[in-house]
Design a protein around this motif. Structure first.
Motif, PDB file in Angstrom:
ATOM      1  N   ARG A 259      36.701   4.339   9.228  1.00 25.31           N
ATOM      2  CA  ARG A 259      36.655   5.251   8.082  1.00 25.31           C
ATOM      3  C   ARG A 259      37.117   6.648   8.484  1.00 25.31           C
ATOM      4  O   ARG A 259      37.881   7.297   7.757  1.00 25.31           O
ATOM      5  CB  ARG A 259      35.241   5.330   7.508  1.00 25.31           C
ATOM      6  N   ARG A 260      36.646   7.104   9.634  1.00 29.28           N
ATOM      7  CA  ARG A 260      37.036   8.445  10.089  1.00 29.28           C
ATOM      8  C   ARG A 260      38.530   8.524  10.361  1.00 29.28           C
ATOM      9  O   ARG A 260      39.196   9.497   9.986  1.00 29.28           O
ATOM     10  CB  ARG A 260      36.240   8.813  11.345  1.00 29.28           C
ATOM     11  N   GLU A 261      39.065   7.484  11.008  1.00 27.03           N
ATOM     12  CA  GLU A 261      40.495   7.485  11.331  1.00 27.03           C
ATOM     13  C   GLU A 261      41.348   7.467  10.068  1.00 27.03           C
ATOM     14  O   GLU A 261      42.334   8.199   9.955  1.00 27.03           O
ATOM     15  CB  GLU A 261      40.834   6.280  12.209  1.00 27.03           C
ATOM     16  N   ILE A 262      40.955   6.640   9.096  1.00 19.48           N
ATOM     17  CA  ILE A 262      41.722   6.550   7.851  1.00 19.48           C
ATOM     18  C   ILE A 262      41.613   7.848   7.059  1.00 19.48           C
ATOM     19  O   ILE A 262      42.613   8.346   6.517  1.00 19.48           O
ATOM     20  CB  ILE A 262      41.221   5.359   7.006  1.00 19.48           C
ATOM     21  N   GLU A 264      41.308  10.777   8.075  1.00 22.04           N
ATOM     22  CA  GLU A 264      42.137  11.811   8.691  1.00 22.04           C
ATOM     23  C   GLU A 264      43.612  11.644   8.346  1.00 22.04           C
ATOM     24  O   GLU A 264      44.381  12.598   8.397  1.00 22.04           O
ATOM     25  CB  GLU A 264      41.964  11.780  10.208  1.00 22.04           C
ATOM     26  N   ARG A 265      44.005  10.432   7.975  1.00 19.76           N
ATOM     27  CA  ARG A 265      45.417  10.141   7.770  1.00 19.76           C
ATOM     28  C   ARG A 265      45.817  10.040   6.299  1.00 19.76           C
ATOM     29  O   ARG A 265      46.990  10.224   5.970  1.00 19.76           O
ATOM     30  CB  ARG A 265      45.788   8.817   8.468  1.00 19.76           C
ATOM     31  N   LEU A 266      44.857   9.726   5.421  1.00 20.23           N
ATOM     32  CA  LEU A 266      45.190   9.504   4.016  1.00 20.23           C
ATOM     33  C   LEU A 266      44.589  10.583   3.124  1.00 20.23           C
ATOM     34  O   LEU A 266      43.512  11.111   3.422  1.00 20.23           O
ATOM     35  CB  LEU A 266      44.673   8.141   3.551  1.00 20.23           C
ATOM     36  N   PRO A 267      45.258  10.904   2.016  1.00 20.03           N
ATOM     37  CA  PRO A 267      44.690  11.877   1.082  1.00 20.03           C
ATOM     38  C   PRO A 267      43.359  11.435   0.492  1.00 20.03           C
ATOM     39  O   PRO A 267      42.509  12.259   0.182  1.00 20.03           O
ATOM     40  CB  PRO A 267      45.765  11.985  -0.012  1.00 20.03           C
ATOM     41  N   GLU A 268      43.181  10.101   0.325  1.00 18.96           N
ATOM     42  CA  GLU A 268      41.971   9.617  -0.343  1.00 18.96           C
ATOM     43  C   GLU A 268      41.560   8.254   0.200  1.00 18.96           C
ATOM     44  O   GLU A 268      42.374   7.333   0.272  1.00 18.96           O
ATOM     45  CB  GLU A 268      42.212   9.526  -1.854  1.00 18.96           C
ATOM     46  N   LEU A 269      40.294   8.128   0.577  1.00 15.88           N
ATOM     47  CA  LEU A 269      39.695   6.866   0.997  1.00 15.88           C
ATOM     48  C   LEU A 269      38.488   6.608   0.111  1.00 15.88           C
ATOM     49  O   LEU A 269      37.581   7.433   0.038  1.00 15.88           O
ATOM     50  CB  LEU A 269      39.260   6.919   2.465  1.00 15.88           C
ATOM     51  N   VAL A 270      38.477   5.475  -0.586  1.00 14.75           N
ATOM     52  CA  VAL A 270      37.371   5.104  -1.456  1.00 14.75           C
ATOM     53  C   VAL A 270      36.689   3.881  -0.856  1.00 14.75           C
ATOM     54  O   VAL A 270      37.331   2.836  -0.670  1.00 14.75           O
ATOM     55  CB  VAL A 270      37.856   4.791  -2.889  1.00 14.75           C
ATOM     56  N   VAL A 271      35.406   4.000  -0.551  1.00 17.57           N
ATOM     57  CA  VAL A 271      34.618   2.903   0.005  1.00 17.57           C
ATOM     58  C   VAL A 271      33.639   2.444  -1.070  1.00 17.57           C
ATOM     59  O   VAL A 271      32.723   3.177  -1.436  1.00 17.57           O
ATOM     60  CB  VAL A 271      33.869   3.328   1.279  1.00 17.57           C
ATOM     61  N   ALA A 272      33.849   1.246  -1.591  1.00 24.01           N
ATOM     62  CA  ALA A 272      33.031   0.717  -2.686  1.00 24.01           C
ATOM     63  C   ALA A 272      31.928  -0.163  -2.123  1.00 24.01           C
ATOM     64  O   ALA A 272      32.097  -0.811  -1.090  1.00 24.01           O
ATOM     65  CB  ALA A 272      33.901  -0.090  -3.644  1.00 24.01           C
ATOM     66  N   ASP A 273      30.788  -0.212  -2.822  1.00 22.34           N
ATOM     67  CA  ASP A 273      29.725  -1.114  -2.389  1.00 22.34           C
ATOM     68  C   ASP A 273      29.215  -1.941  -3.560  1.00 22.34           C
ATOM     69  O   ASP A 273      29.618  -1.746  -4.712  1.00 22.34           O
ATOM     70  CB  ASP A 273      28.582  -0.359  -1.698  1.00 22.34           C
ATOM     71  N   ALA A 274      28.324  -2.871  -3.255  1.00 19.83           N
ATOM     72  CA  ALA A 274      27.886  -3.843  -4.249  1.00 19.83           C
ATOM     73  C   ALA A 274      27.091  -3.216  -5.388  1.00 19.83           C
ATOM     74  O   ALA A 274      26.959  -3.804  -6.460  1.00 19.83           O
ATOM     75  CB  ALA A 274      27.049  -4.934  -3.581  1.00 19.83           C
ATOM     76  N   SER A 275      26.544  -2.013  -5.178  1.00 14.39           N
ATOM     77  CA  SER A 275      25.742  -1.361  -6.214  1.00 14.39           C
ATOM     78  C   SER A 275      26.608  -0.808  -7.345  1.00 14.39           C
ATOM     79  O   SER A 275      26.087  -0.404  -8.377  1.00 14.39           O
ATOM     80  CB  SER A 275      24.927  -0.220  -5.612  1.00 14.39           C
ATOM     81  N   GLY A 276      27.931  -0.770  -7.118  1.00 15.60           N
ATOM     82  CA  GLY A 276      28.821  -0.176  -8.098  1.00 15.60           C
ATOM     83  C   GLY A 276      29.145   1.261  -7.769  1.00 15.60           C
ATOM     84  O   GLY A 276      29.991   1.891  -8.421  1.00 15.60           O
ATOM     85  N   ASP A 277      28.482   1.814  -6.726  1.00 15.20           N
ATOM     86  CA  ASP A 277      28.780   3.172  -6.288  1.00 15.20           C
ATOM     87  C   ASP A 277      29.982   3.142  -5.352  1.00 15.20           C
ATOM     88  O   ASP A 277      30.356   2.112  -4.803  1.00 15.20           O
ATOM     89  CB  ASP A 277      27.584   3.773  -5.539  1.00 15.20           C
TER      90      ASP A 277
END
Length: 286
Positions: A259-262, A264-277
């Protein structure tokens, strides 16, 4: 993996596959203790994963299958893997398709999961080379009434590119490339065989790589949909660098270091989880 006796078979097999890949192999007796299920249940799960070609059974357990970079699994085999992660990703990604926009959907089972949610977004124009995604829209847009089939109000306009069909039910080749080159999209949603810092986005299919390049060039915004197992995987042909990606939507199984590496390289990282958050890093504040 404690207290998992009530897991559905598909969820349990996803956990087993994660464990096999993470540790390089597992034993049946270890899995029975961790999952709190019977020896017979674990063996049936390993048989199912072996039939999909993602693990190899050995005496007393299983090890991961070492895939060649040119190996391309079929749609059915891929669709049985990481089902919960794909649903989480689709739930988060649908908000990135504004009503009335022109979007492109490339192939893959995660994009297919998104297509099932996009049918509720009004007035989309959808260009896709995924036979499966096109079928989703076709089925949803033409309800049967007493007067016969009719398109529902606000239904998407769907364009299927044409081309040569791959094992993953994606249309590629010169016909698809020519269609995509002449168009311009607000957002491209694209799945990948693999994604890494060095190789970028990759696929084992050379013709699909070329078609994907045209998709990327024709989109104002590129959104990659990839579950955590895709990070660090490299296919035969790269079709885009990470710098060409605007956002990556993934699931909560992605390790913190990745997550940290991505981020640093991408404008946006979205990490989704089972709760819908979902947690967004990079160009949009968390």
């Amino acid at each position: 993996m404690s207290d998992n006796q009530n897991l559905l078979a598909e969820q349990r097999r996803a956990l087993i596959l994660d464990e096999v890949r993470r540790r390089g192999g597992v034993r049946v007796n270890e899995l029975t203790r961790r999952l709190n299920v019977s020896d017979m249940t674990v063996r049936r799960d390993l048989d199912a994963l072996a039939r999909l070609g993602v693990v190899e059974k050995v005496h007393g357990g299983a090890v991961p299958v070492a895939e060649a970079t040119a190996h391309e699994p079929g749609f059915e085999a891929k669709s049985a893997l990481e089902l919960a992660a794909k649903e989480d990703i689709a739930r988060a990604a649908v908000a990135m398709a504004p009503p009335g926009s022109a979007i492109a959907l490339a192939g893959g089972t995660t994009v297919f999961a998104l297509a099932q949610r996009l049918v509720d977004v009004p007035d989309l124009t959808v260009v896709t080379n995924s036979v499966r995604a096109a079928d989703v829209f076709h089925s949803s847009q033409r309800p049967v009434t007493a007067a016969g089939p009719s398109a529902r109000p606000g239904a998407a306009t769907v364009v299927l590119t044409g081309g040569v069909r791959t094992p993953s039910d994606t249309l590629v080749g010169p016909v698809a490339d020519a269609a995509i080159r002449s168009l311009h999209f607000d957002v491209l949603f694209i799945g990948v065989h693999g994604i890494s810092a060095e190789a970028g986005l990759s696929t084992p299919n050379l013709a699909e790589a070329e078609t994907n390049r045209h998709f990327v060039r024709s989109a104002r915004r590129v959104v990659v949909l990839a579950d955590h197992t895709k990070w660090g995987t490299v296919g035969l042909s790269s079709f885009a660098a990470l710098e060409e990606v605007d956002a990556l939507v993934t699931d909560a199984g992605l390790p913190e270091a990745a997550r940290r590496e991505i981020a640093e390289r991408l404008p946006e990282l979205v990490v989704a989880d089972a709760s819908g958050d979902s947690t967004t890093c990079g160009g949009v504040p968390v």
